[in-house]
Design a protein around this motif. Structure first.
Motif, PDB file in Angstrom:
ATOM      1  N   GLU A  10       0.834  -1.217   0.000  1.00 43.20           N
ATOM      2  CA  GLU A  10       0.000   0.000   0.000  1.00 43.20           C
ATOM      3  C   GLU A  10       0.862   1.258   0.000  1.00 43.20           C
ATOM      4  OE1 GLU A  10      -2.504  -0.329   3.425  1.00 43.20           O
ATOM      5  OE2 GLU A  10      -3.931  -1.639   2.416  1.00 43.20           O
TER       6      GLU A  10
ATOM      7  N   ARG B 154       2.486   1.734  -3.400  1.00 42.76           N
ATOM      8  CA  ARG B 154       1.509   2.263  -4.361  1.00 42.76           C
ATOM      9  C   ARG B 154       1.306   3.757  -4.158  1.00 42.76           C
ATOM     10  NH1 ARG B 154      -4.407   0.645  -3.177  1.00 42.76           N
ATOM     11  NH2 ARG B 154      -3.774   1.788  -1.336  1.00 42.76           N
ATOM     12  N   ASP B 155       1.137   4.173  -2.897  1.00 45.50           N
ATOM     13  CA  ASP B 155       0.952   5.592  -2.610  1.00 45.50           C
ATOM     14  C   ASP B 155       2.149   6.415  -3.081  1.00 45.50           C
ATOM     15  OD1 ASP B 155      -1.474   4.940  -1.461  1.00 45.50           O
ATOM     16  OD2 ASP B 155      -0.720   5.010   0.611  1.00 45.50           O
TER      17      ASP B 155
ATOM     18  N   ILE C   3      -3.416  -0.849  -9.468  1.00 38.81           N
ATOM     19  CA  ILE C   3      -1.988  -0.763  -9.140  1.00 38.81           C
ATOM     20  C   ILE C   3      -1.686  -1.677  -7.957  1.00 38.81           C
ATOM     21  CG2 ILE C   3      -0.151   0.731  -8.253  1.00 38.81           C
ATOM     22  CD1 ILE C   3      -1.474   3.040  -9.758  1.00 38.81           C
ATOM     23  N   TYR C   4      -2.528  -1.604  -6.942  1.00 41.75           N
ATOM     24  CA  TYR C   4      -2.339  -2.437  -5.749  1.00 41.75           C
ATOM     25  C   TYR C   4      -2.358  -3.918  -6.121  1.00 41.75           C
ATOM     26  CZ  TYR C   4      -3.111  -4.581  -1.222  1.00 41.75           C
ATOM     27  OH  TYR C   4      -3.003  -5.371  -0.113  1.00 41.75           O
TER      28      TYR C   4
ATOM     29  N   ILE D 102      -0.482   4.217 -13.307  1.00 42.56           N
ATOM     30  CA  ILE D 102      -0.152   5.359 -12.445  1.00 42.56           C
ATOM     31  C   ILE D 102      -0.736   6.643 -13.036  1.00 42.56           C
ATOM     32  CG2 ILE D 102       1.755   6.802 -11.622  1.00 42.56           C
ATOM     33  CD1 ILE D 102       3.360   4.182 -11.279  1.00 42.56           C
TER      34      ILE D 102
ATOM     35  N   LEU E  89       0.850  -4.815  -8.057  1.00 45.31           N
ATOM     36  CA  LEU E  89       2.010  -4.863  -7.160  1.00 45.31           C
ATOM     37  C   LEU E  89       1.946  -6.089  -6.246  1.00 45.31           C
ATOM     38  CD1 LEU E  89       2.345  -1.111  -6.118  1.00 45.31           C
ATOM     39  CD2 LEU E  89       3.788  -2.382  -7.717  1.00 45.31           C
TER      40      LEU E  89
ATOM     41  N   TYR F  38      -6.190   3.023  -9.202  1.00 49.86           N
ATOM     42  CA  TYR F  38      -5.476   2.991  -7.922  1.00 49.86           C
ATOM     43  C   TYR F  38      -5.523   1.586  -7.326  1.00 49.86           C
ATOM     44  CZ  TYR F  38      -4.094   4.986  -3.361  1.00 49.86           C
ATOM     45  OH  TYR F  38      -3.444   5.297  -2.195  1.00 49.86           O
TER      46      TYR F  38
ATOM     47  N   LEU G 277       2.421  -0.508 -15.868  1.00 50.45           N
ATOM     48  CA  LEU G 277       2.455   0.192 -14.588  1.00 50.45           C
ATOM     49  C   LEU G 277       2.408   1.706 -14.782  1.00 50.45           C
ATOM     50  CD1 LEU G 277       2.492  -0.280 -11.582  1.00 50.45           C
ATOM     51  CD2 LEU G 277       4.978  -0.335 -11.640  1.00 50.45           C
TER      52      LEU G 277
END
Length: 177
Positions: free
Chosen positions: A114, A117-118, A166-167, A147, A170, A163, A143
Motif C-alpha cells: 500500500e 503504491r501511494d 496498481i495495488y 499510475i 504490485l 489505484y 504500470l
C-alpha cells in the motif's frame, strides 16, 4: 487412658522429591491461559486448525465449541481448557505461533505494498525508476499507464479504479517473488 506414641518424624533426605507449593492464584492464572489458548484454537480456520497437532477428543471439543453459542460456548471453552491441562501444550503453542507469525508477516507485506503504491502515485517518475531497479521483471508500460490513470482519477475526483489495479498488480508481482 491410651498412651499416645510419638508421631514418626519425616526423614528429609536428598532422595525424596522436593515439594513445590503452587498458589491458588497461580493455578487460576494457568487455567485462564489455557482457556485463552483454547479460544484461539476455536477461532482458527479449518485449514489452519489442521496444521496444529491435536488429539481426537480435543478436536471434537473444538468443533463443538464452534457450533455452540453464548453460555454453551463458554462451558465448552472451559472443557477445552480442562483437556489442555492434561496434555503437553508446547507443540500446540508452537504451531499456533507459526500460524500467527505468518499472518503478521503477510499483513506487514500488504501494508508495504500500500505504501509503495501511494509513493508511486504521489512521487511519480523518481519513485518509479527506483521501483524498476528493484523489480526489473515488472511490466513498465502497464504500470506507467496505471499510475497516470490513477493520477487523473484523483484530480477529477473519480472512483479509484486504477489505484486499486496498481495495488493488485504490485501484490501479484511482490508475492510471486
Amino acid at each position: 487412658m491410651k498412651k499416645r506414641g510419638k508421631k514418626p518424624e519425616l526423614d528429609w533426605t536428598d532422595e525424596q522429591e522436593e515439594i513445590i507449593w503452587v498458589s491458588k492464584s497461580e493455578i487460576k492464572r494457568d487455567a485462564e491461559d489455557l482457556k485463552k489458548l483454547g479460544s484461539k484454537l476455536v477461532e482458527l480456520t479449518p485449514a489452519n486448525l489442521a496444521k496444529v497437532p491435536l488429539d481426537e477428543t480435543l478436536l471434537d471439543a473444538i468443533n463443538l465449541a464452534r457450533r455452540s453459542v453464548k453460555e454453551a460456548k463458554r462451558r465448552q471453552l472451559q472443557f477445552i481448557g480442562k483437556l489442555l491441562r492434561s496434555m503437553d501444550i508446547d507443540p500446540i503453542q508452537e504451531a499456533l505461533d507459526k500460524i500467527e507469525n505468518k499472518h503478521n508477516q503477510q499483513q506487514a507485506m500488504l501494508h508495504k505494498i500500500e505504501h509503495l503504491r501511494d509513493d508511486l502515485v504521489e512521487k511519480g517518475d523518481d519513485e518509479l525508476a527506483q521501483f524498476f531497479d528493484q523489480h526489473p521483471d515488472a511490466d513498465r508500460q502497464h504500470l506507467r499507464n496505471l499510475i497516470r490513470s490513477a493520477q487523473k482519477e484523483k484530480e477529477q475526483n473519480k472512483p479509484p479504479k486504477a489505484y486499486r489495479e496498481i495495488y493488485q498488480y504490485l501484490k501479484e508481482l511482490m508475492l510471486e517473488n
